[in-house]
Design a protein around this motif. Structure first.
Motif, PDB file in Angstrom:
ATOM      1  N   GLN A   1      -7.026 -23.387  31.808  1.00  0.00           N
ATOM      2  CA  GLN A   1      -7.474 -21.651  31.705  1.00  0.00           C
ATOM      3  C   GLN A   1      -6.008 -21.546  32.492  1.00  0.00           C
ATOM      4  N   ASP A   2      -5.646 -22.473  33.209  1.00  0.00           N
ATOM      5  CA  ASP A   2      -3.660 -21.386  34.041  1.00  0.00           C
ATOM      6  C   ASP A   2      -3.313 -22.451  33.489  1.00  0.00           C
TER       7      ASP A   2
ATOM      8  N   LYS B   1     -11.095 -24.820  34.706  1.00  0.00           N
ATOM      9  CA  LYS B   1     -10.069 -23.786  34.993  1.00  0.00           C
ATOM     10  C   LYS B   1      -9.211 -24.563  35.034  1.00  0.00           C
TER      11      LYS B   1
ATOM     12  N   SER C   1     -15.616 -28.024  34.464  1.00  0.00           N
ATOM     13  CA  SER C   1     -16.160 -26.516  35.626  1.00  0.00           C
ATOM     14  C   SER C   1     -13.898 -26.759  35.445  1.00  0.00           C
TER      15      SER C   1
END
Length: 134
Positions: free
Chosen positions: A89-90, A86, A82
């Motif tokens: 995605q950043d 994230k 997770s």
């Protein structure tokens, strides 16, 4: 191992190691009577972990979370995944933003080659305020 030797072995700056110690990412090492830090094998391994995570662009908060996950007796791969997703995605968002910046700069640079000598599209663009007026 002394901090100088640890710095050489890990490829980290001594001040960076002290900073990670100050942040609590690495436990305060034992010290000699003279105050010299003595790092054990676990601390050195932890520094390698931090260095690799930072090379991958993880923030210090993300590194802290990943260190916590790695030190738990029960591995929680889902939580690590997770955090990594994230972070990915950043990164993808930053790449998108950088591509947009590159396109704007390419357009402005292209206008320079056809602009007359009395004006510069790049400088004119930089002189515009946020309302779009020069």
């Amino acid at each position: 191992m002394t901090i100088g030797k640890v710095a050489t072995q890990t490829g980290m700056n001594i001040e960076t190691i002290r900073y990670y110690e100050k942040l609590g990412l690495v436990c305060a090492p034992m010290r000699t009577e003279g105050g010299t830090r003595l790092f054990d094998r676990d601390s050195i391994q932890r520094l390698f972990f931090i260095k690799r995570a930072r090379e991958l662009g993880f923030s210090l908060d993300e590194v802290r979370a990943l260190l916590q996950l790695s030190s738990d007796s029960k591995v929680d791969c889902h939580s690590a995944q997770s955090i990594a997703e994230k972070h990915l995605q950043d990164i993808l968002k930053k790449i998108e933003d950088l591509n947009q910046l590159a396109n704007v700069l390419l357009e402005l640079s292209g206008k320079c080659s056809v602009a007359n000598s009395s004006s510069c599209p790049i400088l004119e663009s930089l002189n515009k305020n946020s309302l779009g007026r020069a």
